[in-house]
Motif scaffolding. Structure first.
Motif, PDB file in Angstrom:
ATOM      1  N   PHE A   4       0.931  -1.150  -0.085  1.00  0.00           N
ATOM      2  CA  PHE A   4       0.010   0.091  -0.105  1.00  0.00           C
ATOM      3  C   PHE A   4       1.066   1.320   0.068  1.00  0.00           C
ATOM      4  O   PHE A   4       1.723   1.385   0.835  1.00  0.00           O
ATOM      5  N   VAL A  31     -10.234  -5.396   4.342  1.00  0.00           N
ATOM      6  CA  VAL A  31     -10.416  -4.243   3.597  1.00  0.00           C
ATOM      7  C   VAL A  31     -11.361  -3.264   4.485  1.00  0.00           C
ATOM      8  O   VAL A  31     -12.206  -3.591   5.244  1.00  0.00           O
ATOM      9  N   ASN A  32     -10.704  -2.034   4.329  1.00  0.00           N
ATOM     10  CA  ASN A  32     -11.421  -0.985   5.025  1.00  0.00           C
ATOM     11  C   ASN A  32     -11.083  -0.741   6.518  1.00  0.00           C
ATOM     12  O   ASN A  32     -11.375   0.168   7.051  1.00  0.00           O
ATOM     13  N   LEU A  47      -6.121   5.954   7.665  1.00  0.00           N
ATOM     14  CA  LEU A  47      -6.135   5.294   6.646  1.00  0.00           C
ATOM     15  C   LEU A  47      -6.749   3.844   6.374  1.00  0.00           C
ATOM     16  O   LEU A  47      -6.286   3.180   7.429  1.00  0.00           O
ATOM     17  N   PRO A  48      -7.790   3.653   5.787  1.00  0.00           N
ATOM     18  CA  PRO A  48      -8.241   2.155   5.786  1.00  0.00           C
ATOM     19  C   PRO A  48      -7.454   1.309   4.799  1.00  0.00           C
ATOM     20  O   PRO A  48      -6.981   1.846   3.650  1.00  0.00           O
ATOM     21  N   CYS A  49      -7.238  -0.088   5.087  1.00  0.00           N
ATOM     22  CA  CYS A  49      -6.606  -0.708   4.310  1.00  0.00           C
ATOM     23  C   CYS A  49      -7.287  -1.426   3.203  1.00  0.00           C
ATOM     24  O   CYS A  49      -8.551  -1.474   3.196  1.00  0.00           O
ATOM     25  N   PRO A  50      -6.593  -0.998   2.101  1.00  0.00           N
ATOM     26  CA  PRO A  50      -7.264  -1.710   0.737  1.00  0.00           C
ATOM     27  C   PRO A  50      -7.448  -3.067   0.513  1.00  0.00           C
ATOM     28  O   PRO A  50      -7.969  -3.695  -0.498  1.00  0.00           O
TER      29      PRO A  50
ATOM     30  N   ARG B  61      -9.118   7.654   0.857  1.00  0.00           N
ATOM     31  CA  ARG B  61      -7.989   7.462   1.663  1.00  0.00           C
ATOM     32  C   ARG B  61      -7.197   6.202   1.244  1.00  0.00           C
ATOM     33  O   ARG B  61      -6.108   6.265   1.786  1.00  0.00           O
ATOM     34  N   GLN B  62      -7.514   5.447   0.261  1.00  0.00           N
ATOM     35  CA  GLN B  62      -6.612   4.374  -0.220  1.00  0.00           C
ATOM     36  C   GLN B  62      -5.642   4.990  -1.446  1.00  0.00           C
ATOM     37  O   GLN B  62      -5.244   4.287  -1.971  1.00  0.00           O
ATOM     38  N   ARG B 320     -16.378  -1.099  -4.969  1.00  0.00           N
ATOM     39  CA  ARG B 320     -15.177  -0.986  -4.901  1.00  0.00           C
ATOM     40  C   ARG B 320     -14.444  -1.583  -6.247  1.00  0.00           C
ATOM     41  O   ARG B 320     -13.442  -1.115  -6.655  1.00  0.00           O
TER      42      ARG B 320
END
Lengths: 495, 362
Positions: A4, A31-32, A47-50, B61-62, B320
């Motif tokens: 990321f 996710v998120n 920050l959310p994780c993708p 945010r990503q 998404r």
């Protein structure tokens, strides 16, 4: 495995500081799920994780400032392919955006980027350009000068200068199309894409000269040869300032110019608290006419009072410092002279006298200077005031001071003594009319009853807004604080 | 300063049909009779648009979107007014009307494409009767009034609705559009979502009177509605649109609501507003009150709510996935819609730009 990359979360930011990781290596993430808190020039954001998977590595430490686009975490999602192209806007798209902005944003007064609430700031990211195919003639030589060049042109033109100019003919247009709008070609120097491309490869020997069109025009107008300049802008591009300084500065010997260009200088971006502080200081210094007065005081009795207070059961749980008694003295004196605890309202053309005191304490914190204040300090008992001061300092040091805690101050104390200095000329916290600097307490020879004896002495410095506070009032206020610190009993008498 | 211009005060003229606690109340001028099916539908809309919005914030945010303007807290105002529209009505949004877009059948991924920078909206306004997002503040009010005057001249059975925020009421365009709409008796509903903050500027710095009362100065009615009450928003907007269609002219609706999130993802609201205000508005959540009302009146059971939540999560995942798969636009497409018909200059520029692009290796 997926990486990321730090995204640009605020339109045109270049970097962010890692404030706190919410995950560690080995953690399962979804996710998120919030993985990290970062602080940008604009905001602290989570920050959310993708991805979903197991955290394989944290690639940046807390407290570290990371450039946008750098990987900060890798997550094992079961795929063993190398880091995929996971970043959309912050990856190739933003690079393309950066290239566009660099080329197309018209003249900006400064090259430093300003954080903005809406709209894009100037990109400073790395713009990658694809290589061009060889020129149609197959030669790597710079294109031949157009034979139609008007004879009136200066002969010393460099190749780096724009090819297009207000000439009578559409010179140097490799495409063979006839100009259909000849009047427009005559009146306006138009760079088509092909011409711009020719231009960037046309600098012999040292690669492309990077400069925005308005900068090129400026250089042309001022007769500055762009090939002779070293750019200080993004990717070494030449800025307006570079062009201006090329004229302003007489051509100094190369040795003199190069003396300090290197590694013994550090450039720290102005952002966050530093930036806010700078703006507040400039605003204050240039709007409120400051006057500073000094007073040396024998505080032996105050230091003794501090020692005795510490022994009282009411103060067993709280920190008693000389600052506490200085604060108390300021509160007592502010009540005697309400005009000192006032604000200048320029818009309304009024002086706002506050009948309450939100006592600001300037605090040096890891994030920079903060001035949180003790709300309604005038109404607090001495133990409560001590508690409030302690809590305020602790919150500030932990970096948890909220904006509301810094708003609404009416008068401020800055404890410069903790840094081991005697006095300074403090700058008013914006919106206030007085600030007291409390210097270090040290043993000094002092004359008492005609004898020189060692005493505890400190220097007080009071800056005030001369629009609100006259010299007489400021002097009375400072003198009374001095008198109270010399003999703390006066606090009782006047309190 | 009047009390009802300050934050969070429920003013006396507030049209409300469902309290924050989920109690159904009556109003003499505006009422609505909804079937359980319709109520379930409204609830589903509210939950799904909130979910899409949350997913979009996360995607920003990503690093997948350049920016996003969250509608969090304003779902009821948008779904209530959006569901009041008939197919023939035309809506003119700002850049935050994700809920109205949903009601007009616009694929959420198209909205995301705009904020990802791969399209300019991506939907056909004529197909959905939903204009493209307008970024400039308030200019769409003029477009809407012009469109409404067109409807008037066509004699069509339709109205326009135009969305804008409290900050836009300070714009010249909005005031000019009020004048035109009033003078020409245009079939337009001005739907102002007063979310209390124009970025960092609070309402009390923008108006000395409640916004809905401005309408009377221009010569048409204004009403303030609880913008977090989907029933009231639906009822009032339905009435206003019906009046407009039947030749009774424009109306201003002030939906009194609150922007729970940041102005956009580039903004940090903690710098200018206090946490207590946010906490007070959390208690007036537009979704919770409907849920509570449905529970109490046995309009839905836990199974229903779970199913909607699951549907929302599926939608989030789907949005998404499809957002990440959005293709980069074809560079030459930028010339396609500059003019409605073929245009010689565009052809020329397209050819030149094409030749320029051809000049790159690889």
């Amino acid at each position: 495995m997926k990486e990321f990359k730090l995204p640009d979360v605020g339109e045109g930011l270049t970097e962010a500081e890692i404030v706190r990781w919410h995950v560690k290596v080995g953690d399962l993430v979804k996710v998120n799920q919030i993985i990290v808190e970062i602080e940008t020039a604009k905001a602290v954001v989570e920050l959310p994780c993708p991805f979903e998977g197991v955290v394989a590595a944290l690639m940046a430490d807390e407290g570290e400032t990371v450039d946008v686009g750098r990987p900060i975490i890798s997550v094992d999602d079961g795929t063993d392919a190398g880091p995929g192209p996971v970043s959309g806007v912050s990856g190739s798209d933003s690079e393309r955006g950066a290239a566009l902005n660099d080329d197309m944003v018209p003249s900006l007064p400064k090259e430093e980027r300003q954080p903005v609430l809406v709209g894009y700031g100037v990109k400073m990211g790395t713009a990658k350009r694809r290589p061009r195919k060889p020129s149609p003639t197959g030669s790597a030589e710079p294109p031949a000068r157009p034979s139609t060049e008007p004879s009136g042109e200066p002969s010393a033109r460099s190749y780096a200068e724009p090819v297009a100019r207000p000439s009578a003919e559409p010179v140097a247009r490799p495409s063979a199309e006839p100009p259909t709008r000849s009047s427009a070609w005559k009146s306006e120097p138009v760079l088509t894409g092909t011409e711009a491309a020719v231009e960037t490869i046309a600098s012999p020997g040292r690669g492309a000269i990077l400069a925005k069109p308005p900068v090129r025009k400026l250089a042309r107008d001022l007769g500055v040869d762009l090939t002779a300049l070293t750019g200080t802008g993004p990717q070494g591009s030449i800025t307006r300032d570079d062009v201006h300084s090329a004229i302003d500065a007489p051509p100094a010997p190369a040795t003199a110019r190069a003396v300090r260009a290197g590694a013994d200088e550090e450039r720290i971006p102005v952002k966050g608290v530093r930036k806010a502080t700078a703006q507040a200081m400039v605003t204050s210094a240039f709007t409120a006419p400051h006057v500073t007065e000094f007073l040396q005081v024998d505080v032996t009795e105050t230091m003794d009072a501090v020692r005795r207070l510490r022994q009282l059961p009411d103060f067993a749980e709280v920190k008693v410092s000389p600052l506490l008694l200085v604060a108390k003295a300021v509160l007592v004196a502010a009540r005697r002279y309400p005009m000192i605890n006032a604000a200048w309202d320029e818009a309304a053309q009024e002086i706002v006298v506050k009948h309450y005191v939100n006592l600001g304490i300037a605090a040096a914190t890891p994030r920079g200077l903060l001035v949180p204040n003790v709300k309604d300090a005038h109404a607090l008992s001495l133990p409560d005031l001590a508690r409030a001061l302690g809590a305020l300092a602790e919150t500030a040091r932990a970096g948890r001071t909220q904006p509301a805690e810094m708003a609404g101050g009416t008068i401020t104390i800055t404890n410069v003594g903790v840094f081991g200095v005697d006095a300074g000329t403090p700058i008013l916290n914006p919106g206030e009319s007085a600030i007291l600097a409390f210097g270090q307490v040290r043993d000094m020879p002092w004359v008492v009853d005609g004898q020189i004896v060692p005493r505890k002495v400190c220097t007080l410095a009071l800056s005030f807004d001369h629009r609100v506070v006259d010299g007489e009032l400021g002097s009375l206020f400072l003198r009374d604080i001095g008198a109270m610190l010399q003999d703390p009993l006066r606090m009782l008498a006047w309190g | 300063m009047t009390a009802d211009a300050s934050h969070g005060e429920a003013p006396p003229e507030f049209v409300q049909l469902l309290t924050p606690e989920g109690e159904r109340v009556q109003h003499p001028d505006y009422d609505i009779d909804l079937t359980p099916e319709e109520i379930r539908g409204l609830y589903r809309d509210l939950v799904l648009v909130r979910r899409v919005d949350l997913e979009a914030v996360a995607l920003q945010r990503q690093g997948e979107l350049g920016i996003w303007a969250s509608l969090l807290g304003q779902e009821a105002a948008q779904i209530g007014s959006g569901r009041a529209l008939t197919e023939a009505d035309m809506a003119f949004p700002t850049y935050r009307e994700h809920g109205v877009a949903w009601c007009r059948g616009v694929d959420p991924v198209n909205l995301l494409g705009l904020f990802r920078g791969v399209n300019h909206g991506g939907w056909d306004p004529a197909e959905h009767n939903f204009h493209l997002y307008t970024i400039v503040i308030g200019s769409q009010t003029l477009h809407a009034v012009g469109y409404a005057m067109g409807i008037q001249r066509d004699g069509a059975d339709a109205a326009t609705i135009v969305y804008f925020g409290d900050g836009a009421t300070s714009q010249g365009d909005v005031n000019e559009s009020f004048i035109w709409a009033s003078v020409f008796n245009a079939p337009v509903v001005f739907f102002c979502q007063n979310n209390q903050w124009a970025i960092s500027e609070p309402l009390e710095k923008q108006s000395r009177i409640p916004l809905y009362r401005r309408a009377s100065g221009f010569g048409f009615p204004g009403v303030r509605v609880d913008g977090n009450d989907v029933f009231a928003c639906l009822a009032v907007t339905r009435k206003a649109l019906a009046d407009a269609r039947s030749g009774q002219g424009p109306m201003l609706i002030e939906a009194f609501t609150y922007r729970m999130g940041a102005h956009t993802t580039s903004d940090d609201p903690t710098r200018y507003r206090v946490a207590a205000e946010l906490e007070a508005w959390k208690l007036k959540d537009p979704i919770e009150r409907v849920r509570s009302y449905m529970f109490k009146n046995q309009i839905a059971d836990q199974e229903f709510f779970d199913a909607i939540d699951a549907e929302a999560d599926d939608l989030g995942r789907d949005v998404r996935k499809r957002c990440l798969a959005l293709p980069d636009p074809e560079p030459l497409a930028i010339f396609d819609h500059v003019y409605a018909e073929p245009h010689r200059l565009m052809d020329e520029e397209r050819a030149q730009f094409g030749a320029y692009l051809e000049g790159f290796e690889g």
